[in-house]
Scaffold this motif. Structure first.
Motif: not given
Length: 218
Positions: A85-89, A101-106, A142-147
């Motif tokens: 969440x450091x980046x305002x997606x 989100x994908x690059x962060x996860x990796x 919150x993550x699901x809300x962003x997606x």
């Protein structure tokens, strides 16, 4: 609490942060021990020695080894969500946000092998301890809300297909990372390639991004 200064005036005595430091040291030591040996193999004596604490303090803060295990799990999940969440997606374009989100996860999985080890161990436990957590589900809402927001905006802009379940999108993103890193040593042996090298990690990241974005495109 107040103390007298040389001038005779009462001054507030600084509150000690020692309990916070002790608790943090215990959690850091427990993360290493649990990631290396799992819940069953980890030893409280080793965690106490590594943290510069003692068993009495560990039991005072966390109740027992199982309570410490759950706290370490929750802290690992919380750290991942905080960094994410450091980046305002929400301010990104849908395609850029999903790529982030994908690059962060990796990147997170690559930097935190202990996190993968904890997940593997807790799945062997059939999520017995994580199911008792009152925090983890709240971390993911919150993550699901962003997606969901990315998908809906992408659909309105005509760049994403309709009828996509945000939970399945997250599961795909997570599995592409955790499966790779939880099996990276055996896969490197099987294929005779160092899959942990920077070149391989970059190539794998781009491949996974292309797979997911290719599915999402309208």
């Amino acid at each position: 609490m107040q103390v007298q200064s040389k001038s005779g005036q009462a001054q507030a005595k600084p509150r000690s942060r020692q309990p916070e430091v002790t608790r943090r040291n215990i959690l850091d030591a427990a993360l290493v021990e649990f990631a290396d040996k799992g819940l069953a193999g980890a030893r409280v004596d080793e965690i106490a020695a590594r943290s510069g604490s003692n068993k009495r303090m560990i039991y005072e803060y966390f109740g027992n080894k199982e309570g410490l295990w759950l706290t370490v799990l929750e802290a690992a999940y919380a750290r991942m969500r905080e960094e994410e969440h450091a980046i305002d997606v929400a301010r990104m374009k849908p395609m850029d946000g999903m790529r982030y989100l994908m690059e962060f996860n990796f990147r997170f999985c690559a930097r935190n092998p202990e996190f993968i080890a904890l997940l593997t161990a807790e799945n062997l436990n059939k999520s017995t301890y994580l199911s008792e957590s009152e925090k983890v589900q709240k971390l993911y809402s919150p993550l699901l809300a962003v997606i969901r927001d990315l998908l809906e905006r992408g659909q309105r802009e005509g760049v994403f297909r309709r009828g996509v379940d945000p939970v399945h999108v997250y599961l795909t993103i997570a599995s592409l990372g955790t499966c790779y890193f939880s099996n990276i040593h055996t896969l490197s042996t099987i294929f005779g390639r160092d899959l942990a090298s920077q070149a391989e990690l970059k190539a794998r990241t781009e491949h996974c991004v292309a797979v997911v974005l290719g599915y999402l495109r309208a």
